[in-house]
Design a protein around this motif. Structure first.
Motif, short mmCIF file in Angstrom:
data_model
loop_
_atom_site.label_atom_id
_atom_site.label_comp_id
_atom_site.label_asym_id
_atom_site.label_seq_id
_atom_site.Cartn_x
_atom_site.Cartn_y
_atom_site.Cartn_z
N TYR A 33 -15.62 26.37 -17.55
CA TYR A 33 -16.51 25.39 -18.16
C TYR A 33 -17.88 25.33 -17.48
N ILE A 34 -18.89 24.99 -18.29
CA ILE A 34 -20.24 24.81 -17.77
C ILE A 34 -20.84 23.55 -18.41
N PHE A 35 -21.48 22.73 -17.58
CA PHE A 35 -22.05 21.46 -18.02
C PHE A 35 -23.51 21.36 -17.58
N SER A 36 -24.31 20.69 -18.40
CA SER A 36 -25.71 20.42 -18.04
C SER A 36 -25.85 18.91 -17.86
N LEU A 37 -26.08 18.49 -16.61
CA LEU A 37 -26.13 17.07 -16.30
C LEU A 37 -27.57 16.57 -16.30
N ARG A 38 -27.87 15.73 -17.24
CA ARG A 38 -29.21 15.14 -17.33
C ARG A 38 -29.27 13.86 -16.50
N ASN A 39 -30.46 13.46 -16.14
CA ASN A 39 -30.65 12.25 -15.34
C ASN A 39 -30.15 11.03 -16.12
N PRO A 40 -29.17 10.28 -15.60
CA PRO A 40 -28.65 9.11 -16.30
C PRO A 40 -29.75 8.09 -16.63
N GLU A 41 -30.76 8.01 -15.78
CA GLU A 41 -31.87 7.08 -16.04
C GLU A 41 -32.61 7.48 -17.31
N ARG A 42 -32.78 8.77 -17.52
CA ARG A 42 -33.41 9.26 -18.73
C ARG A 42 -32.55 8.97 -19.95
N LEU A 43 -31.23 9.17 -19.81
CA LEU A 43 -30.31 8.90 -20.92
C LEU A 43 -30.33 7.43 -21.30
N SER A 70 -24.05 11.49 -23.45
CA SER A 70 -24.04 10.06 -23.77
C SER A 70 -24.07 9.24 -22.48
N TYR A 71 -24.12 7.92 -22.67
CA TYR A 71 -24.29 7.02 -21.53
C TYR A 71 -23.34 5.84 -21.66
N ILE A 72 -22.66 5.50 -20.55
CA ILE A 72 -21.72 4.38 -20.52
C ILE A 72 -22.18 3.41 -19.43
N ASN A 108 -9.54 5.30 -11.68
CA ASN A 108 -8.57 5.10 -10.59
C ASN A 108 -8.78 3.78 -9.85
N GLY A 109 -8.92 2.71 -10.63
CA GLY A 109 -8.98 1.37 -10.06
C GLY A 109 -10.34 0.93 -9.56
N VAL A 110 -11.36 1.77 -9.68
CA VAL A 110 -12.70 1.42 -9.21
C VAL A 110 -13.67 1.45 -10.39
N ALA A 111 -14.52 0.41 -10.48
CA ALA A 111 -15.50 0.31 -11.57
C ALA A 111 -16.79 1.02 -11.17
N TYR A 112 -17.33 1.81 -12.09
CA TYR A 112 -18.59 2.53 -11.86
C TYR A 112 -19.58 2.16 -12.96
N ALA A 113 -20.82 1.87 -12.55
CA ALA A 113 -21.86 1.51 -13.51
C ALA A 113 -22.79 2.70 -13.76
N ASP A 114 -23.48 2.66 -14.89
CA ASP A 114 -24.48 3.67 -15.22
C ASP A 114 -23.89 5.09 -15.20
N VAL A 115 -22.86 5.29 -15.99
CA VAL A 115 -22.15 6.56 -16.03
C VAL A 115 -22.65 7.40 -17.21
N ALA A 116 -22.98 8.64 -16.94
CA ALA A 116 -23.41 9.56 -18.00
C ALA A 116 -22.26 10.52 -18.30
N TYR A 159 -17.92 13.34 -16.49
CA TYR A 159 -18.48 12.01 -16.28
C TYR A 159 -19.15 12.00 -14.90
N TYR A 160 -20.33 11.45 -14.82
CA TYR A 160 -21.05 11.49 -13.55
C TYR A 160 -22.00 10.31 -13.38
N GLN A 161 -22.45 10.15 -12.14
CA GLN A 161 -23.35 9.08 -11.76
C GLN A 161 -24.26 9.62 -10.66
N THR A 162 -25.49 9.19 -10.61
CA THR A 162 -26.40 9.73 -9.59
C THR A 162 -25.88 9.46 -8.18
N LYS A 163 -25.44 8.23 -7.91
CA LYS A 163 -25.03 7.86 -6.55
C LYS A 163 -23.77 8.58 -6.11
N LYS A 164 -22.74 8.61 -6.94
CA LYS A 164 -21.45 9.18 -6.56
C LYS A 164 -21.28 10.63 -6.97
#
Length: 227
Positions: free
Chosen positions: A127-137, A159-161, A167-175, A202-207
């Motif tokens: 697999y190959i993915f292109s991760l865009r800046n979540p702030e832009r999304l 898309s943006y969530i 796994n029991g932890v909440a994450y904000a600003d997920v792309a 699924y990804y986030q800038t911080k994590k």
């Protein structure tokens, strides 16, 4: 008459000499901007995941077993075209997984918005993915909602969530990036042909990388609940 010819000849020679001097000067002075003195990339691509060599990240497979990814390599360099690169490798000892992240950006930016256009290419197995800046999304989504229109380009690409639990932890600003996969049979490392895939990342800038869903429904996900 002789004096006039001599003066004319001297004037012509003098003019030609000046032209030659100007020509020599123009060929030795570059008409392009100098490359950056540093290979370090800044912004989203550099901040992504806080990945530093030696760092370990706990993960969990959908089958239930636990493992960890370690950042085994992180390399900055500038190529001959003045493009900056940042390559990062995540590896696990068992099960044997490898994730490669590559970022490329121009040495100079015309404005601040250009920095938001940075992307990161992630390769995981086939697999190959292109991760865009979540702030832009997030900004694009706000514009789509304001216009009251659907954007096929947005839906097709990523898309943006605002919030999700892993796994029991909440994450904000997920792309969420929709993946592609290498055309089968996969022949070698230089193969570039890809086809559509239902895999998602699924990804986030911080994590950084939070979860990768494969086509068969299995997945691997960050596991910080007991960290």
């Amino acid at each position: 008459m002789m004096k006039f010819c001599t003066k004319s000849l001297l004037l012509i020679c003098s003019t030609l000499g000046l032209l030659c001097a100007c020509s020599e000067k123009s060929t030795t002075e570059p008409n392009f901007q100098k490359c950056s003195d540093t290979s370090k990339i800044k912004g989203y691509q550099a901040d992504f995941g806080g990945y530093k060599e030696g760092k370990t990240i706990p993960f969990k497979h959908s089958d239930g077993y636990l493992f960890s990814f370690a950042v085994t390599d992180r390399d900055n360099f500038i190529d001959d075209a003045c493009q900056k690169h940042l390559n990062t490798t995540l590896e696990s000892a068992y099960p044997i997984y490898s994730i490669s992240l590559s970022a490329e950006t121009a040495t100079f930016y015309y404005n601040e918005d250009d920095k938001l256009n940075q992307t990161i290419t992630v390769k995981f197995g086939q697999y190959i993915f292109s991760l865009r800046n979540p702030e832009r999304l997030e900004k694009e989504l706000a514009l789509i909602i304001a216009d009251g229109k659907d954007s096929l380009a947005y839906v097709r690409d990523s898309s943006y969530i605002e919030k999700m639990e892993i796994n029991g932890v909440a994450y904000a600003d997920v792309a969420v990036a929709k993946g592609r996969k290498y055309e089968q049979p996969y022949k070698n490392d230089y193969q570039t042909n890809t086809v559509e895939s239902s895999a998602k990342l699924y990804y986030q800038t911080k994590k950084g990388i939070l979860k990768i869903e494969m086509e068969d429904g299995s997945y691997i996900a960050i596991n910080e609940e007991d960290d």
